[in-house]
Design an enzyme around this catalytic site. Sequence first.
Site, mmCIF file in Angstrom:
data_model
loop_
_atom_site.group_PDB
_atom_site.id
_atom_site.type_symbol
_atom_site.label_atom_id
_atom_site.label_comp_id
_atom_site.label_asym_id
_atom_site.label_seq_id
_atom_site.Cartn_x
_atom_site.Cartn_y
_atom_site.Cartn_z
ATOM 1 N N GLU A 1 9.867 -15.152 0.497
ATOM 2 C CA GLU A 1 11.175 -14.550 0.783
ATOM 3 C C GLU A 1 10.956 -13.506 1.864
ATOM 4 O O GLU A 1 10.286 -12.499 1.647
ATOM 5 C CB GLU A 1 11.766 -13.932 -0.484
ATOM 6 C CG GLU A 1 13.201 -13.464 -0.323
ATOM 7 C CD GLU A 1 13.324 -11.966 -0.310
ATOM 8 O OE1 GLU A 1 13.363 -11.396 0.821
ATOM 9 O OE2 GLU A 1 13.381 -11.361 -1.383
ATOM 10 N N LEU A 2 11.535 -13.764 3.043
ATOM 11 C CA LEU A 2 11.172 -13.009 4.236
ATOM 12 C C LEU A 2 12.373 -12.227 4.775
ATOM 13 O O LEU A 2 13.257 -11.846 4.020
ATOM 14 C CB LEU A 2 10.580 -13.961 5.274
ATOM 15 C CG LEU A 2 9.402 -14.811 4.755
ATOM 16 C CD1 LEU A 2 8.928 -15.792 5.805
ATOM 17 C CD2 LEU A 2 8.257 -13.918 4.285
ATOM 18 N N SER B 1 0.824 -1.212 0.000
ATOM 19 C CA SER B 1 0.000 0.000 0.000
ATOM 20 C C SER B 1 0.859 1.264 0.000
ATOM 21 O O SER B 1 0.360 2.356 -0.293
ATOM 22 C CB SER B 1 -0.934 0.005 1.213
ATOM 23 O OG SER B 1 -0.203 -0.093 2.423
#
Length: 466
Positions: free
Chosen positions: A248-249, A176
């Site tokens: 994918e963190l 956002s």
Amino acid sequence: MSETIYPMLINGEKITTRKSFDVLNPSTGQLLGKAPEIDTDNVQYVLKSAKAGFDVWSAKTPAERKTIILKYADILAENSERIIKLLMAETGKPRDNAEYDFGMLDNCLRFFVEEFERLDQPVLHDPDDRFLHYIQRQPLGVAVGMLAWNFPLLNVAYKIGPVLASGCSVILKPSSYTPLASLEVAYLAKEAGIPDGVINMITSTDHHVTQGLLSSGIPAMVTMIGSTRGGLEVMNSSTTSIKHFSVELGGNAPVVVYPDADIVDAANKTVDLKFANCGQVCVSPNRCFVHESVYDEFVAAARERAASLEMGPLVSDKARQYVLGLVESAVADGAEVVCGGKAIEGDGFFMEPTILSNVVSKMKVAYEEIFGPVLPIIKYTDNDDEIALANDTVYGLAAYVFTSSLSNGLRAARDIQAGSVCVNEPHYSVQLPHGGLKQSGLGKDCSRYSLEEYLTIKRVSVLIDK
């Protein structure tokens, strides 16, 4: 200030809703545009549309898909200037960074369509010579992707590249903070001839509403680029049916600088990567371990390099306050500010490039992901196990090693627990797998390994008539 609303793209239609949210320019703090808040009705509509889009797209031959994908890449290139300018406005990126971000669209679309042609479908051995066994690869289905804000178009590219090449469809939700350029990219899909429902782009700030995408039984794949906490929430919401995951963190990338390294080169490359995109990079150096014999030389070289840099802003004032809080906490615990350490006054969410010395691993700045322009430098000695120090984290996304010793480099590459280890120079490219170990996620972006995640492996056995 602009009140322009950028619609979502669902089933080839530009759709707005009763509610919208603001998108700010982080260089000025001013309103740039608005994006719709998706509602529950449109959540159901986009799921059905993606399923219908998958049915059409997966039925096309690879050759038919290739022609359309390459046309899409050409159309994006024709619209590059307009999209890059919008990307610069919503991210605050300098032009060269924005051009790289946009350029990954072309790279990924072309790479994955070619990589699909290189995939094998092997024949398997039958010990009794009674069957012909072979592997058939087929599109997995509908994918849902939740994307991060730091490289908006690169993140879109990492998903639509393998999605389109494999014959899948996708519902993407950009951050956002930075949805606008991504929406413009999605609008051009129809012009290229991509069937309605194959690429859908929705926007929202309300996780409760978008959970309907995850809990639905329609998606076969859920993929994400973001924080570990966010990844856990996404995966937890998705376990209402069996789905594939590629996430994918978070990262906490170590840098290990051995005493035999080219110290100035190591400092320059570490600083360049650390402060790229204002430190808002998942693989950014987060903890820099430097041997005591070259520590002062490294700190001095890093400070000199940082003094020459110009950075864009952080994504928000909230992000800036978090990073400033890490610096304040470290200083309170005994760290020293080598340079920077403060917010830059004026419009936007800017901060000085910051280097901290005398950092120890127990400080919050060393064990939390910074995601901002702060480089903590930690001293180690011959009595320390530098690999154990590098591995002392729940994360395992990326790591960097600087040494002139082949044995040091290979040993560190073998023993450091990370999805990628770069020795003597950070390097990333679309043909190289990108993903993490431990709490940094599972699955891969880029390379054939990513493409394979969007394809099923079906074993077929045909009785040979004797």
